[in-house]
Scaffold this active site. Sequence first.
Site, PDB file in Angstrom:
ATOM      1  N   GLY A   1       0.787  -1.225   0.000  1.00  0.00           N
ATOM      2  CA  GLY A   1       0.000   0.000   0.000  1.00  0.00           C
ATOM      3  C   GLY A   1       0.818   1.274   0.000  1.00  0.00           C
ATOM      4  O   GLY A   1       0.300   2.355   0.265  1.00  0.00           O
TER       5      GLY A   1
ATOM      6  N   ASP B   1      -6.481  -8.695 -10.539  1.00  0.00           N
ATOM      7  CA  ASP B   1      -7.138  -7.376 -10.436  1.00  0.00           C
ATOM      8  C   ASP B   1      -6.112  -6.250 -10.423  1.00  0.00           C
ATOM      9  O   ASP B   1      -6.359  -5.168 -10.970  1.00  0.00           O
ATOM     10  CB  ASP B   1      -7.961  -7.295  -9.137  1.00  0.00           C
ATOM     11  CG  ASP B   1      -9.271  -8.040  -9.253  1.00  0.00           C
ATOM     12  OD1 ASP B   1      -9.679  -8.370 -10.381  1.00  0.00           O
ATOM     13  OD2 ASP B   1      -9.889  -8.294  -8.198  1.00  0.00           O
TER      14      ASP B   1
ATOM     15  N   TYR C   1      -3.257  -6.177 -11.951  1.00  0.00           N
ATOM     16  CA  TYR C   1      -2.795  -5.937 -13.326  1.00  0.00           C
ATOM     17  C   TYR C   1      -3.899  -5.329 -14.193  1.00  0.00           C
ATOM     18  O   TYR C   1      -3.636  -4.465 -15.037  1.00  0.00           O
ATOM     19  CB  TYR C   1      -2.288  -7.246 -13.937  1.00  0.00           C
ATOM     20  CG  TYR C   1      -1.066  -7.784 -13.239  1.00  0.00           C
ATOM     21  CD1 TYR C   1       0.127  -7.057 -13.227  1.00  0.00           C
ATOM     22  CD2 TYR C   1      -1.100  -8.996 -12.558  1.00  0.00           C
ATOM     23  CE1 TYR C   1       1.248  -7.540 -12.569  1.00  0.00           C
ATOM     24  CE2 TYR C   1       0.023  -9.483 -11.896  1.00  0.00           C
ATOM     25  CZ  TYR C   1       1.192  -8.745 -11.909  1.00  0.00           C
ATOM     26  OH  TYR C   1       2.297  -9.212 -11.248  1.00  0.00           O
TER      27      TYR C   1
HETATM   28  C1  LIG Z   1      -0.211  -7.149  -5.377  1.00  0.00           C
HETATM   29  C2  LIG Z   1       0.960  -6.390  -4.750  1.00  0.00           C
HETATM   30  C3  LIG Z   1       2.212  -6.612  -5.592  1.00  0.00           C
HETATM   31  C4  LIG Z   1       0.605  -4.891  -4.730  1.00  0.00           C
HETATM   32  O1  LIG Z   1       1.735  -4.177  -4.220  1.00  0.00           O
HETATM   33  P1  LIG Z   1       1.559  -2.825  -3.366  1.00  0.00           P
HETATM   34  O2  LIG Z   1       2.890  -2.210  -3.244  1.00  0.00           O
HETATM   35  O3  LIG Z   1       0.803  -3.109  -2.119  1.00  0.00           O
HETATM   36  O4  LIG Z   1       0.627  -1.987  -4.341  1.00  0.00           O
HETATM   37  P2  LIG Z   1       0.689  -0.402  -4.577  1.00  0.00           P
HETATM   38  O5  LIG Z   1       0.752   0.274  -3.248  1.00  0.00           O
HETATM   39  O6  LIG Z   1       1.739  -0.081  -5.556  1.00  0.00           O
HETATM   40  O7  LIG Z   1      -0.734  -0.177  -5.210  1.00  0.00           O
HETATM   41  C5  LIG Z   1      -0.895   0.612  -6.385  1.00  0.00           C
HETATM   42  C6  LIG Z   1      -2.387   0.654  -6.681  1.00  0.00           C
HETATM   43  O8  LIG Z   1      -2.863  -0.677  -6.939  1.00  0.00           O
HETATM   44  C7  LIG Z   1      -3.942  -0.973  -6.067  1.00  0.00           C
HETATM   45  N1  LIG Z   1      -3.878  -2.387  -5.713  1.00  0.00           N
HETATM   46  C8  LIG Z   1      -2.970  -3.004  -4.936  1.00  0.00           C
HETATM   47  N2  LIG Z   1      -3.217  -4.326  -4.899  1.00  0.00           N
HETATM   48  C9  LIG Z   1      -4.314  -4.530  -5.674  1.00  0.00           C
HETATM   49  C10 LIG Z   1      -5.070  -5.669  -6.025  1.00  0.00           C
HETATM   50  N3  LIG Z   1      -4.767  -6.898  -5.603  1.00  0.00           N
HETATM   51  N4  LIG Z   1      -6.137  -5.497  -6.857  1.00  0.00           N
HETATM   52  C11 LIG Z   1      -6.478  -4.279  -7.319  1.00  0.00           C
HETATM   53  N5  LIG Z   1      -5.785  -3.151  -7.038  1.00  0.00           N
HETATM   54  C12 LIG Z   1      -4.729  -3.285  -6.203  1.00  0.00           C
HETATM   55  C13 LIG Z   1      -3.748  -0.047  -4.863  1.00  0.00           C
HETATM   56  O9  LIG Z   1      -4.963   0.183  -4.193  1.00  0.00           O
HETATM   57  C14 LIG Z   1      -3.222   1.192  -5.527  1.00  0.00           C
HETATM   58  O10 LIG Z   1      -4.277   1.896  -6.129  1.00  0.00           O
HETATM   59  P3  LIG Z   1      -4.413   3.496  -5.933  1.00  0.00           P
HETATM   60  O11 LIG Z   1      -3.126   4.087  -6.471  1.00  0.00           O
HETATM   61  O12 LIG Z   1      -5.607   3.834  -6.776  1.00  0.00           O
HETATM   62  O13 LIG Z   1      -4.589   3.704  -4.492  1.00  0.00           O
HETATM   63  C15 LIG Z   1       1.189  -6.815  -3.276  1.00  0.00           C
HETATM   64  O14 LIG Z   1      -0.021  -6.728  -2.575  1.00  0.00           O
HETATM   65  C16 LIG Z   1       1.751  -8.223  -3.110  1.00  0.00           C
HETATM   66  O15 LIG Z   1       2.972  -8.414  -3.134  1.00  0.00           O
HETATM   67  N6  LIG Z   1       0.872  -9.206  -2.910  1.00  0.00           N
HETATM   68  C17 LIG Z   1       1.311 -10.581  -2.698  1.00  0.00           C
HETATM   69  C18 LIG Z   1       1.903 -11.182  -3.959  1.00  0.00           C
HETATM   70  C19 LIG Z   1       1.011 -11.060  -5.178  1.00  0.00           C
HETATM   71  O16 LIG Z   1      -0.181 -11.289  -5.117  1.00  0.00           O
HETATM   72  N7  LIG Z   1       1.633 -10.691  -6.313  1.00  0.00           N
HETATM   73  C20 LIG Z   1       0.896 -10.439  -7.550  1.00  0.00           C
HETATM   74  C21 LIG Z   1       1.602 -10.996  -8.740  1.00  0.00           C
HETATM   75  S1  LIG Z   1       1.569 -12.787  -8.849  1.00  0.00           S
END
Ligand SMILES: CC(C)(COP(=O)(O)OP(=O)(O)OC[C@H]1O[C@@H](n2cnc3c(N)ncnc32)[C@H](O)[C@@H]1OP(=O)(O)O)[C@@H](O)C(=O)NCCC(=O)NCCS
Length: 173
Positions: free
Chosen positions: A106, A144, A146
């Site tokens: 976040g 979501d 992506y």
């Molecule tokens: C998914 C993940 C990479 C997001 O990283 P993060 O640093 O928390 O995300 P950010 O803070 O850069 O978020 C950027 C935006 O994306 C949104 N966002 C984050 N996760 C999201 C999700 N799962 N679905 C939809 N939107 C999401 C945020 O709300 C933010 O939106 P905003 O700018 O309008 O407020 C992180 O939650 C993670 O590492 N999850 C576990 C591993 C995973 O699921 N990886 C995905 C690839 S396989």
Amino acid sequence: MVACQSMPPTPLIIERLDRTVHDRVTFDCGETELNDYLKFIARQHVDKGYAQVWIAVTKPGCTQIVGYYTLSMTSLAPDELQGKSGVRRVPALLLGKLAVDKRYHGQGIGIRLLMHAQRSALLLSRQVGVHALIVDALHEQAADFYRKYDFEELTTGPLHLYKTIKDIARMGL
Ligand SMILES: CC(C)(COP(=O)(O)OP(=O)(O)OC[C@H]1O[C@@H](n2cnc3c(N)ncnc32)[C@H](O)[C@@H]1OP(=O)(O)O)[C@@H](O)C(=O)NCCC(=O)NCCS
């Protein structure tokens, strides 16, 4: 080694995995598969040329990993994409994994890693043919993330998404 400040995470340094610097053991994004990849597989994949692993740290020389992503070459069968391609295989780049440590969720790190990957794809596409950046999402919630950044589904299922290099180029990275 440099002591790492946990807050704030900016400016973020994104650098290639260095086994002598980065601490892969303490990374925890909340998904065992992505933690274990970094701990046990990432280094081997780099050695074998299967993937390049990009690591985000809060400052140069910092050992604590706040996030990472992987890039590899791949190719698609034409029918995996919408529309006609006219080639037997469509060249693409694979963003195989992307994860941010739970303590940093976040804070805009995931989007910065995704932007870095898209910029890399764009730069590479000026040297070799790359039609699209592909992502393999771990689950629907990851997909979501992506979709929010305009990745669209391949025909192979909702967890396989892509964005064309043309669309990435329009972002003005
Ligand atoms: C998914 C993940 C990479 C997001 O990283 P993060 O640093 O928390 O995300 P950010 O803070 O850069 O978020 C950027 C935006 O994306 C949104 N966002 C984050 N996760 C999201 C999700 N799962 N679905 C939809 N939107 C999401 C945020 O709300 C933010 O939106 P905003 O700018 O309008 O407020 C992180 O939650 C993670 O590492 N999850 C576990 C591993 C995973 O699921 N990886 C995905 C690839 S396989």
